[in-house]
Design an enzyme around this catalytic site. Sequence first.
Site, mmCIF file in Angstrom:
data_model
loop_
_atom_site.group_PDB
_atom_site.id
_atom_site.type_symbol
_atom_site.label_atom_id
_atom_site.label_comp_id
_atom_site.label_asym_id
_atom_site.label_seq_id
_atom_site.Cartn_x
_atom_site.Cartn_y
_atom_site.Cartn_z
ATOM 1 N N ASP A 56 -7.495 -1.754 -7.194
ATOM 2 C CA ASP A 56 -8.150 -2.471 -6.113
ATOM 3 C C ASP A 56 -8.084 -3.956 -6.412
ATOM 4 O O ASP A 56 -8.177 -4.383 -7.574
ATOM 5 C CB ASP A 56 -9.606 -2.036 -5.948
ATOM 6 C CG ASP A 56 -10.216 -2.677 -4.711
ATOM 7 O OD1 ASP A 56 -9.970 -2.165 -3.600
ATOM 8 O OD2 ASP A 56 -10.887 -3.724 -4.839
ATOM 9 N N ARG B 129 0.828 -1.227 0.000
ATOM 10 C CA ARG B 129 0.000 0.000 0.000
ATOM 11 C C ARG B 129 0.856 1.269 0.000
ATOM 12 O O ARG B 129 0.448 2.293 0.566
ATOM 13 C CB ARG B 129 -0.973 0.022 1.182
ATOM 14 C CG ARG B 129 -2.042 -1.056 1.085
ATOM 15 C CD ARG B 129 -3.201 -0.748 2.020
ATOM 16 N NE ARG B 129 -4.204 -1.801 1.964
ATOM 17 C CZ ARG B 129 -5.179 -1.847 1.067
ATOM 18 N NH1 ARG B 129 -5.323 -0.883 0.180
ATOM 19 N NH2 ARG B 129 -6.046 -2.860 1.068
ATOM 20 N N ARG C 205 -3.420 6.238 1.392
ATOM 21 C CA ARG C 205 -3.983 7.342 2.168
ATOM 22 C C ARG C 205 -3.015 8.036 3.114
ATOM 23 O O ARG C 205 -3.316 9.126 3.609
ATOM 24 C CB ARG C 205 -5.174 6.830 2.987
ATOM 25 C CG ARG C 205 -6.472 6.817 2.203
ATOM 26 C CD ARG C 205 -7.650 6.565 3.130
ATOM 27 N NE ARG C 205 -7.724 5.159 3.522
ATOM 28 C CZ ARG C 205 -8.412 4.718 4.575
ATOM 29 N NH1 ARG C 205 -9.069 5.573 5.341
ATOM 30 N NH2 ARG C 205 -8.447 3.438 4.862
ATOM 31 N N TYR D 272 -14.509 -13.130 -0.771
ATOM 32 C CA TYR D 272 -15.231 -11.866 -0.985
ATOM 33 C C TYR D 272 -16.592 -12.128 -1.612
ATOM 34 O O TYR D 272 -17.601 -11.518 -1.239
ATOM 35 C CB TYR D 272 -14.428 -10.909 -1.873
ATOM 36 C CG TYR D 272 -13.434 -10.077 -1.108
ATOM 37 C CD1 TYR D 272 -13.864 -9.103 -0.202
ATOM 38 C CD2 TYR D 272 -12.073 -10.258 -1.276
ATOM 39 C CE1 TYR D 272 -12.955 -8.335 0.502
ATOM 40 C CE2 TYR D 272 -11.153 -9.486 -0.570
ATOM 41 C CZ TYR D 272 -11.601 -8.528 0.314
ATOM 42 O OH TYR D 272 -10.703 -7.769 1.013
#
Lengths: 338, 338
Positions: free
Chosen positions: A72, A23, A27, A145
Amino acid sequence: MRERILNAARRKPVDTTPIWIMRQAGRYLPEYRQLRERHSMEEICRAPELTVEATLQPLRRFDLDAAILFSDLLVPLWGMGVSFDLVEGRGPVLQKALTPAELAVLPPLDLGGVEFTFHAIRLLRRELDRPLIGFTGGPFTFASYLIEGKPSRDYPRTRAFLHTYPREWEGLMKRLADNLALYLKGQIEAGVQMVQIFDSWVGVLSPQDFRERVKPYLNAQLEQVGNGVPRIYFSTASAHLFPEFVTLPVEVMGVDWRVSLTQAKGIFDNTYALQGNLDPTLLLGHEEDLLAKASTIVGEGRMLVGHIFNLGHGILPATPPERVARLVDWVHAQGARG
Amino acid sequence: MRERILNAARRKPVDTTPIWIMRQAGRYLPEYRQLRERHSMEEICRAPELTVEATLQPLRRFDLDAAILFSDLLVPLWGMGVSFDLVEGRGPVLQKALTPAELAVLPPLDLGGVEFTFHAIRLLRRELDRPLIGFTGGPFTFASYLIEGKPSRDYPRTRAFLHTYPREWEGLMKRLADNLALYLKGQIEAGVQMVQIFDSWVGVLSPQDFRERVKPYLNAQLEQVGNGVPRIYFSTASAHLFPEFVTLPVEVMGVDWRVSLTQAKGIFDNTYALQGNLDPTLLLGHEEDLLAKASTIVGEGRMLVGHIFNLGHGILPATPPERVARLVDWVHAQGARG
């Protein structure tokens, strides 16, 4: 091109320990948060120029040994006719739960539906002077998922499904293995130099369930991808499955912070280069604690035939970017094994 | 009183494998859901007659070898001046996150603030013809709830806290160990015959962090409780910590479904009786799969010096009660080791 990370993955000599960060585009970077103010996750994934921008952001700040494609994990589902929403701070949520019968006959991947990913990779290849890592999930991760429909702690629906609907599970896993191999091969053809297969939560399974209900399909996926570029297999909380992982056809095995690289070496011997394994929370604390632990990890890594420094899991949004810069430079300054 | 489960815990001979089920009083029972229509979790925990009713419900249906006190894990926080809400389907949520400084000086447990628990135990002792299990959490589990403030997947705030605020962490863990020992001793004095210490998510830690930042305080808690009644230590996804668990002062070690009892025996040898370890999702599927796995577990259990049959984690709300009845009777019908 800087080949340090590829050499470590191939267990060839390196001048110092290579490092990238799960990552690393995300963010914790102010410039990424700015990008996200103007664009949704889906927009960034679907628009090649935005994907390129997000992918390159951390490379402008840090001397990382590889870029990783910004995307993603579930993007390939858009090429399988499955709709989902990327819910900020919560993860992907399916718009409609699929029935066991529907899951068993998931359609083949339509490569046209994910062409934007390959386009972004081709653009990135022109910009980058170091390797680009592509990625997708393992069939278990995608199955979980699809079955849970939302993030879960220990995937009880998935475990119930594989016990209760063995035939539907097999159909689903076979199709996912084929589709996800196709997706990775498309990424390799477009220009990535390494791939990571994320199976973050496979550790919820027993060794028997992993061996019988997951491994055959994971093997099929990995074999279809082939060894043209190094393959990294990543999971967490999975030390009890390491004896099962020993025979997976990959070049690099990811290790989370729950076990040391030395403990992992005790099981994997020198079958794989190892990747890991700093606890990401150490980037939130005192610099001396961070570097003390990094020093242990680099030292353990030098006892391996191949080591790629990374976190044990994704970087946390609260991480100060200057701490990352310090870590990357510090790791590189350690030089080759003594 | 039926002593089968106490004998297994003390590694004495038994006529057949004893069984109880984590969360045996709970949402899978229609009579429990009826009770919850009229009363909140907090009301049931605080009113001794309601606690008694919830505790006894599963024993009216199933031939279980023990009752477990119905309560919420965090109830002792009410005796430490910490307010939280029990949010249905989500778990406990703190009304206000505590600062590191506040956490370091958590007040001693006020036994008067949890007297309703001891009262319920005294009432239950009059009703029951089999052992009553008391419980609480380990200091890590309580610290993690206090630090995260809400349920979490891998407790990054807690891991960051113990790395960043070692002194505050020590103060918090010491106080929690004392308070939780006091709470368990109160339960024993009121009449429970066995206790379980829940540390469900301690497996998020590395062996080093567990050894240095958790084990000293867990040991202190367990030693203060003493061995007057058998002590069960329960965690999940913690196989990488088993070598650290070998020296814990308990009589029974809980094992989740991620490793087999035989693998656990490989590390624990005969130091402890083992408890476990059916995957709770098997109660949702086909009866033949359930009994095949139960048969493996009973067989592995017979190779131990002490085995208590249980699930690897709490029973799921979707479980059909008749499946539980079948499992309990089936386990008992297997008899003593051959």
